[in-house]
Motif scaffolding. Structure first.
Motif, PDB file in Angstrom:
ATOM      1  N   ASP A 103       0.523  -0.962   0.205  1.00 22.71           N
ATOM      2  CA  ASP A 103       0.222  -0.046   0.097  1.00 22.71           C
ATOM      3  C   ASP A 103       1.298   0.906   0.339  1.00 22.71           C
ATOM      4  OD1 ASP A 103      -2.421  -1.359  -0.355  1.00 22.71           O
ATOM      5  OD2 ASP A 103      -3.209  -1.378   2.099  1.00 22.71           O
ATOM      6  N   LYS A 104       2.010   0.993   0.942  1.00 25.20           N
ATOM      7  CA  LYS A 104       2.819   2.654   1.101  1.00 25.20           C
ATOM      8  C   LYS A 104       3.785   2.689  -0.384  1.00 25.20           C
ATOM      9  CE  LYS A 104       6.159   4.437   4.014  1.00 25.20           C
ATOM     10  NZ  LYS A 104       6.625   4.352   4.904  1.00 25.20           N
ATOM     11  N   LEU A 105       3.980   1.803  -0.732  1.00 25.57           N
ATOM     12  CA  LEU A 105       4.829   1.836  -2.140  1.00 25.57           C
ATOM     13  C   LEU A 105       4.148   1.976  -3.236  1.00 25.57           C
ATOM     14  CD1 LEU A 105       6.930  -1.948  -1.261  1.00 25.57           C
ATOM     15  CD2 LEU A 105       7.690   0.157  -1.293  1.00 25.57           C
ATOM     16  N   GLU A 106       2.856   1.802  -3.741  1.00 24.15           N
ATOM     17  CA  GLU A 106       2.175   2.469  -4.445  1.00 24.15           C
ATOM     18  C   GLU A 106       1.487   3.377  -4.491  1.00 24.15           C
ATOM     19  OE1 GLU A 106      -0.824  -1.686  -6.137  1.00 24.15           O
ATOM     20  OE2 GLU A 106      -1.123  -0.447  -3.883  1.00 24.15           O
ATOM     21  N   ALA A 107       1.702   3.987  -3.234  1.00 31.31           N
ATOM     22  CA  ALA A 107       1.361   5.126  -2.967  1.00 31.31           C
ATOM     23  C   ALA A 107       2.943   6.269  -3.544  1.00 31.31           C
ATOM     24  CB  ALA A 107       1.513   5.947  -1.663  1.00 31.31           C
ATOM     25  N   GLU A 108       4.073   5.394  -3.008  1.00 33.02           N
ATOM     26  CA  GLU A 108       5.290   6.315  -3.201  1.00 33.02           C
ATOM     27  C   GLU A 108       5.852   5.881  -5.096  1.00 33.02           C
ATOM     28  OE1 GLU A 108       7.331   7.901  -1.082  1.00 33.02           O
ATOM     29  OE2 GLU A 108       5.654   7.719   0.746  1.00 33.02           O
ATOM     30  N   PHE A 109       5.139   5.117  -5.076  1.00 32.97           N
ATOM     31  CA  PHE A 109       6.131   5.000  -7.069  1.00 32.97           C
ATOM     32  C   PHE A 109       4.965   5.889  -8.123  1.00 32.97           C
ATOM     33  CE2 PHE A 109       5.044   1.988 -10.714  1.00 32.97           C
ATOM     34  CZ  PHE A 109       5.789   2.513 -11.801  1.00 32.97           C
ATOM     35  N   ALA A 110       3.776   6.138  -7.210  1.00 26.95           N
ATOM     36  CA  ALA A 110       2.460   7.167  -7.917  1.00 26.95           C
ATOM     37  C   ALA A 110       2.937   8.852  -7.730  1.00 26.95           C
ATOM     38  CB  ALA A 110       1.205   6.907  -7.384  1.00 26.95           C
ATOM     39  N   LYS A 111       4.241   8.908  -6.615  1.00 20.46           N
ATOM     40  CA  LYS A 111       4.739  10.534  -7.041  1.00 20.46           C
ATOM     41  C   LYS A 111       6.392  10.195  -7.639  1.00 20.46           C
ATOM     42  CE  LYS A 111       3.868  10.476  -2.284  1.00 20.46           C
ATOM     43  NZ  LYS A 111       4.359  10.770  -0.934  1.00 20.46           N
ATOM     44  N   SER A 112       6.481   9.141  -7.343  1.00 18.63           N
ATOM     45  CA  SER A 112       7.930   9.188  -7.996  1.00 18.63           C
ATOM     46  C   SER A 112       8.646   9.212  -7.157  1.00 18.63           C
ATOM     47  CB  SER A 112       8.819   9.737  -9.092  1.00 18.63           C
ATOM     48  OG  SER A 112       7.929   9.689 -10.064  1.00 18.63           O
ATOM     49  N   ALA A 113       8.759   8.477  -6.071  1.00 19.51           N
ATOM     50  CA  ALA A 113       9.776   8.907  -4.701  1.00 19.51           C
ATOM     51  C   ALA A 113      10.402   7.718  -4.143  1.00 19.51           C
ATOM     52  CB  ALA A 113       8.731   9.099  -3.354  1.00 19.51           C
ATOM     53  N   ARG A 114      10.990   8.086  -4.019  1.00 19.89           N
ATOM     54  CA  ARG A 114      12.540   6.952  -3.501  1.00 19.89           C
ATOM     55  C   ARG A 114      12.174   6.285  -2.615  1.00 19.89           C
ATOM     56  NH1 ARG A 114      17.534  10.829  -3.139  1.00 19.89           N
ATOM     57  NH2 ARG A 114      17.816  11.354  -5.217  1.00 19.89           N
ATOM     58  N   VAL A 115      12.820   4.975  -2.313  1.00 20.34           N
ATOM     59  CA  VAL A 115      12.035   3.848  -1.251  1.00 20.34           C
ATOM     60  C   VAL A 115      13.253   4.030  -0.036  1.00 20.34           C
ATOM     61  CG1 VAL A 115      10.105   3.680  -1.807  1.00 20.34           C
ATOM     62  CG2 VAL A 115      11.302   2.515  -2.158  1.00 20.34           C
ATOM     63  N   GLU A 116      13.195   3.545   1.129  1.00 21.10           N
ATOM     64  CA  GLU A 116      14.454   2.851   1.766  1.00 21.10           C
ATOM     65  C   GLU A 116      14.371   1.185   2.033  1.00 21.10           C
ATOM     66  OE1 GLU A 116      15.182   3.026   6.102  1.00 21.10           O
ATOM     67  OE2 GLU A 116      16.294   5.006   5.514  1.00 21.10           O
ATOM     68  N   GLY A 117      15.456   0.574   1.445  1.00 17.11           N
ATOM     69  CA  GLY A 117      15.303  -0.614   1.774  1.00 17.11           C
ATOM     70  C   GLY A 117      16.927  -1.322   1.904  1.00 17.11           C
ATOM     71  N   VAL A 118      16.363  -2.494   1.993  1.00 14.68           N
ATOM     72  CA  VAL A 118      17.867  -3.476   2.400  1.00 14.68           C
ATOM     73  C   VAL A 118      18.153  -4.022   1.604  1.00 14.68           C
ATOM     74  CG1 VAL A 118      18.790  -4.569   4.203  1.00 14.68           C
ATOM     75  CG2 VAL A 118      17.142  -2.276   4.606  1.00 14.68           C
ATOM     76  N   ILE A 119      19.110  -4.730   0.597  1.00 14.11           N
ATOM     77  CA  ILE A 119      19.749  -5.907  -0.236  1.00 14.11           C
ATOM     78  C   ILE A 119      19.929  -6.872   0.965  1.00 14.11           C
ATOM     79  CG2 ILE A 119      21.164  -6.635  -1.861  1.00 14.11           C
ATOM     80  CD1 ILE A 119      22.141  -2.616  -2.485  1.00 14.11           C
ATOM     81  N   PHE A 120      19.604  -7.867   0.726  1.00 16.13           N
ATOM     82  CA  PHE A 120      20.090  -9.562   1.361  1.00 16.13           C
ATOM     83  C   PHE A 120      20.150  -9.971   0.841  1.00 16.13           C
ATOM     84  CE2 PHE A 120      15.293  -9.181   0.625  1.00 16.13           C
ATOM     85  CZ  PHE A 120      14.986 -10.812   0.489  1.00 16.13           C
ATOM     86  N   GLY A 121      20.023 -10.276  -0.236  1.00 10.23           N
ATOM     87  CA  GLY A 121      20.638 -11.960  -1.115  1.00 10.23           C
ATOM     88  C   GLY A 121      20.611 -11.487  -2.440  1.00 10.23           C
ATOM     89  N   ARG A 122      20.986 -13.280  -2.758  1.00 14.26           N
ATOM     90  CA  ARG A 122      21.860 -12.786  -4.340  1.00 14.26           C
ATOM     91  C   ARG A 122      20.717 -13.630  -4.846  1.00 14.26           C
ATOM     92  NH1 ARG A 122      27.138 -11.396  -4.307  1.00 14.26           N
ATOM     93  NH2 ARG A 122      28.161 -10.607  -2.618  1.00 14.26           N
ATOM     94  N   VAL A 123      20.287 -13.332  -6.385  1.00 13.92           N
ATOM     95  CA  VAL A 123      19.676 -14.255  -7.601  1.00 13.92           C
ATOM     96  C   VAL A 123      20.005 -13.798  -8.778  1.00 13.92           C
ATOM     97  CG1 VAL A 123      17.346 -14.092  -5.855  1.00 13.92           C
ATOM     98  CG2 VAL A 123      17.977 -12.155  -7.453  1.00 13.92           C
ATOM     99  N   LYS A 124      19.334 -15.300  -9.447  1.00 18.93           N
ATOM    100  CA  LYS A 124      20.294 -14.674 -10.867  1.00 18.93           C
ATOM    101  C   LYS A 124      20.086 -13.520 -11.511  1.00 18.93           C
ATOM    102  CE  LYS A 124      20.148 -17.563 -15.272  1.00 18.93           C
ATOM    103  NZ  LYS A 124      18.796 -18.226 -15.548  1.00 18.93           N
ATOM    104  N   GLY A 125      21.459 -12.851 -12.080  1.00 22.24           N
ATOM    105  CA  GLY A 125      20.945 -11.656 -12.553  1.00 22.24           C
ATOM    106  C   GLY A 125      20.863 -10.369 -11.495  1.00 22.24           C
ATOM    107  N   GLY A 126      21.158 -10.597 -10.583  1.00 22.63           N
ATOM    108  CA  GLY A 126      21.085  -9.538  -9.517  1.00 22.63           C
ATOM    109  C   GLY A 126      20.701  -9.908  -7.402  1.00 22.63           C
ATOM    110  N   PHE A 127      19.912  -9.002  -7.409  1.00 22.31           N
ATOM    111  CA  PHE A 127      20.176  -8.569  -5.801  1.00 22.31           C
ATOM    112  C   PHE A 127      18.225  -8.870  -5.675  1.00 22.31           C
ATOM    113  CE2 PHE A 127      23.576  -7.409  -6.736  1.00 22.31           C
ATOM    114  CZ  PHE A 127      24.603  -8.989  -6.428  1.00 22.31           C
ATOM    115  N   THR A 128      17.850  -8.969  -4.271  1.00 22.00           N
ATOM    116  CA  THR A 128      16.892  -9.292  -3.069  1.00 22.00           C
ATOM    117  C   THR A 128      16.906  -7.609  -2.694  1.00 22.00           C
ATOM    118  OG1 THR A 128      17.480 -10.815  -1.529  1.00 22.00           O
ATOM    119  CG2 THR A 128      16.223 -11.936  -3.991  1.00 22.00           C
TER     120      THR A 128
END
Length: 225
Positions: A103-128
């Motif tokens: 719910d919160k991310l959809e609101a931030e995405f609509a405003k093109s706002a930055r979001v805070e996150g933590v890289i915690f894992g590796r997957v094929k082609g990138g990271f989680t």
């Protein structure tokens, strides 16, 4: 008969059923519940249904930390099923966090706002990336402006990301750290250009040497020596 000021559990269940349209309508919803007991590594939670549900304590804890939960605490949980084969409600704190995060991310995405996150894992082609409950994919090409050989120093620390796209039905979120760095660098370059003037002496770092000269990083903008 219980007074309205002191409703019984049956009264509470009736109010919830009236709000959601019956016990079956609890499924697929995030509701408030009360912790009635702590049994080993499980929290027993009453959400007003016929039976209580049990949720692993780890779902209430931040990564690498212990859950700070006690009897009487009110928590939000997701009702996966009203009743399982053992007659218990199937509840999830992780799913409740994901629903709230979406719910919160959809609101931030609509405003093109930055979001805070933590890289915690590796997957094929990138990271989680954990976006406070929702898991996003960080492509390897979106980690930094330049290729990064070792991402370990960037993992497990809160940092800003830009959401590139998201699809709630598919549970798909793609984020970029590079976009944030590029925007920050553009701001720094703009400020640096305004502060430079002919005859000024400044420090720089040699980035590349060619037959016709050397490229020097002046702190966000390149100069040719």
């Amino acid at each position: 008969m219980a007074s309205s000021a002191n409703p019984t559990r049956d009264d509470f269940a009736a109010m919830l059923e009236q709000t959601l349209g019956g016990a079956d309508s609890f499924e697929g919803h995030v509701v408030w519940g009360t912790v009635t007991a702590i049994e080993n590594d499980l929290a027993v939670i009453d959400v007003g249904l016929k039976s209580e549900g049990r949720v692993p304590l780890r779902e209430f804890a931040a990564p690498g930390q212990k859950a700070e939960l006690k009897v009487g605490d009110e928590v939000q949980v997701y009702v996966d099923r009203v009743e399982n084969a053992n007659g218990e409600a199937m509840l999830s704190r992780d799913r409740a966090r994901r629903e709230a995060a979406w719910d919160k991310l959809e609101a931030e995405f609509a405003k093109s706002a930055r979001v805070e996150g933590v890289i915690f894992g590796r997957v094929k082609g990138g990271f989680t990336v954990d976006l406070n409950g929702a898991v996003a994919f960080l492509p390897g090409s979106q980690v930094d402006i330049r290729p990064v050989r070792d991402v370990t120093p960037l993992m497990d620390i809160p940092q800003p990301f830009q959401i590139l796209k998201m699809d709630r039905k598919r549970g798909n979120i793609v984020v970029s750290r590079r976009a944030v760095l590029e925007e920050t660098r553009a701001e720094q370059r703009s400020g640096l250009i305004q502060s430079l003037h002919e005859g000024q002496v400044i420090d720089g770092v040699v980035k590349n040497i060619t037959d016709y000269g050397a490229f020097v990083d002046l702190g966000g903008i390149d100069g040719l020596l």
